[in-house]
Design a protein around this motif. Sequence first.
Motif, PDB file in Angstrom:
ATOM      1  N   GLY A 128       1.136  -1.396  -0.265  1.00  0.00           N
ATOM      2  CA  GLY A 128       0.534  -0.055   0.420  1.00  0.00           C
ATOM      3  C   GLY A 128       1.244   1.160   0.458  1.00  0.00           C
ATOM      4  N   GLN A 129       0.237   2.208  -0.043  1.00  0.00           N
ATOM      5  CA  GLN A 129       0.404   3.440  -0.250  1.00  0.00           C
ATOM      6  C   GLN A 129       1.379   4.346   0.836  1.00  0.00           C
ATOM      7  N   ALA A 130       0.555   3.436   2.257  1.00  0.00           N
ATOM      8  CA  ALA A 130       1.272   4.399   3.330  1.00  0.00           C
ATOM      9  C   ALA A 130       1.928   3.675   3.855  1.00  0.00           C
ATOM     10  N   ALA A 131       2.580   2.747   3.488  1.00  0.00           N
ATOM     11  CA  ALA A 131       3.736   1.936   3.859  1.00  0.00           C
ATOM     12  C   ALA A 131       4.871   2.896   4.389  1.00  0.00           C
ATOM     13  N   LEU A 165      16.501   9.584  -2.942  1.00  0.00           N
ATOM     14  CA  LEU A 165      15.774   8.971  -1.640  1.00  0.00           C
ATOM     15  C   LEU A 165      16.575   8.860  -0.786  1.00  0.00           C
ATOM     16  N   PRO A 166      16.125   8.861   0.163  1.00  0.00           N
ATOM     17  CA  PRO A 166      16.646   8.615   1.977  1.00  0.00           C
ATOM     18  C   PRO A 166      16.982   7.361   1.879  1.00  0.00           C
ATOM     19  N   PHE A 167      18.650   7.572   2.946  1.00  0.00           N
ATOM     20  CA  PHE A 167      18.743   6.218   3.341  1.00  0.00           C
ATOM     21  C   PHE A 167      19.722   6.472   4.709  1.00  0.00           C
ATOM     22  N   GLN A 168      20.075   5.372   5.582  1.00  0.00           N
ATOM     23  CA  GLN A 168      20.137   5.391   6.501  1.00  0.00           C
ATOM     24  C   GLN A 168      22.086   4.067   6.571  1.00  0.00           C
ATOM     25  N   ARG A 169      22.876   4.396   7.226  1.00  0.00           N
ATOM     26  CA  ARG A 169      23.359   3.803   7.498  1.00  0.00           C
ATOM     27  C   ARG A 169      23.272   2.787   8.487  1.00  0.00           C
ATOM     28  N   ARG A 199      15.809   4.200  -8.543  1.00  0.00           N
ATOM     29  CA  ARG A 199      14.578   4.689  -8.115  1.00  0.00           C
ATOM     30  C   ARG A 199      13.333   5.233  -8.000  1.00  0.00           C
ATOM     31  N   PHE A 200      12.864   3.780  -9.064  1.00  0.00           N
ATOM     32  CA  PHE A 200      11.107   3.414  -8.985  1.00  0.00           C
ATOM     33  C   PHE A 200      11.044   2.134  -7.750  1.00  0.00           C
ATOM     34  N   LEU A 201      12.096   1.489  -7.694  1.00  0.00           N
ATOM     35  CA  LEU A 201      11.870   0.999  -5.951  1.00  0.00           C
ATOM     36  C   LEU A 201      10.458   0.843  -5.484  1.00  0.00           C
ATOM     37  N   PRO A 202      10.061   1.908  -4.650  1.00  0.00           N
ATOM     38  CA  PRO A 202       9.398   2.181  -3.717  1.00  0.00           C
ATOM     39  C   PRO A 202       8.254   1.974  -4.197  1.00  0.00           C
ATOM     40  N   GLN A 203       7.508   3.304  -5.219  1.00  0.00           N
ATOM     41  CA  GLN A 203       6.516   2.984  -6.204  1.00  0.00           C
ATOM     42  C   GLN A 203       6.208   1.698  -6.133  1.00  0.00           C
ATOM     43  N   THR A 204       7.014   0.735  -7.001  1.00  0.00           N
ATOM     44  CA  THR A 204       6.558  -0.842  -7.279  1.00  0.00           C
ATOM     45  C   THR A 204       6.651  -1.332  -6.140  1.00  0.00           C
ATOM     46  N   LEU A 205       6.767  -1.090  -5.192  1.00  0.00           N
ATOM     47  CA  LEU A 205       6.762  -2.012  -4.425  1.00  0.00           C
ATOM     48  C   LEU A 205       5.262  -2.118  -3.393  1.00  0.00           C
ATOM     49  N   ALA A 206       5.459  -0.622  -3.590  1.00  0.00           N
ATOM     50  CA  ALA A 206       4.052  -0.113  -3.096  1.00  0.00           C
ATOM     51  C   ALA A 206       2.581  -0.646  -4.049  1.00  0.00           C
ATOM     52  N   LYS A 207       2.684  -2.106  -4.705  1.00  0.00           N
ATOM     53  CA  LYS A 207       1.742  -2.151  -6.270  1.00  0.00           C
ATOM     54  C   LYS A 207       1.762  -3.347  -5.074  1.00  0.00           C
TER      55      LYS A 207
END
Length: 252
Positions: free
Chosen positions: A2-5, A33-37, A108-116
């Motif tokens: 979902g979009q709110a993930a 895209l934001p990221f963490q170490r 760069r499109f991974l997050p929006q793809t995973l949301a689907k």
Amino acid sequence: MGQAAKWAIFVINLPRSAHRWRTISHSLNAIGLPFQRIEGVDGALLSEADIAEVFDRKRAQTHYHYELTRGEIGCYLSHLKAWQAVLDQQLDYAIILEDDVVLADSFRFLPQTLAKLDDAWDLIKIAAPYKKQKAIQLGDIGSFGYVRYRKPPMGACGHVVSAAGAQKLLAKRPPFYRPVDVDLQWQDELGLNVRGLLPYTVDNSHEHESDIFAIGDRRAQQKRPLQRLKHQIKLYFDSVRANHKAGPQRQQ
């Protein structure tokens, strides 16, 4: 999902590998895209007591074809930290990268793809830097093909793990006795629903020497050929069981 993930990108990086952090940070900043170490565990600094606490040497001798190097043990512990961070931060999933990877433009499109995705996946392969494995088509998500595998490809440099997947992995490991990239092939043993998004968006970089091999080259480890054969046979049947549970789909 979902979009709110709620999600994050985690990059595993050793304290002594500042140059790698600069390189991967530049790549991710360029994508926006934001990221963490996630501070990696340096296998060279582990004591024998540290290793004995997490590495099942006896099981490795009877069920695997060589003893893991300190680098491989540190690598596995680093991924365990990343999986734990998924739960600690109460994420729906995390994209986990090692610091020596190169990213395709499509990353760069991974997050929006995973949301689907509405499939009950635990782990998604976004890299296969070694031998490619046969993929079984489940559908198309935008420009990506969504697949499962007869046997997941090796390589842990880029994958996505859900909260459910992290829970399953942490319930079984440690102790561990196989390298992390090999362990993730064992879908039935670990209870994982492993999927993939093709084409892959992450690959190993050839610009840096492997930190794992710098600590200890697994290619130089003494091998146990009989155990290797047994391992391959058992992995085959693990894959058969996992695919039987998943049901038939068309192969690509």
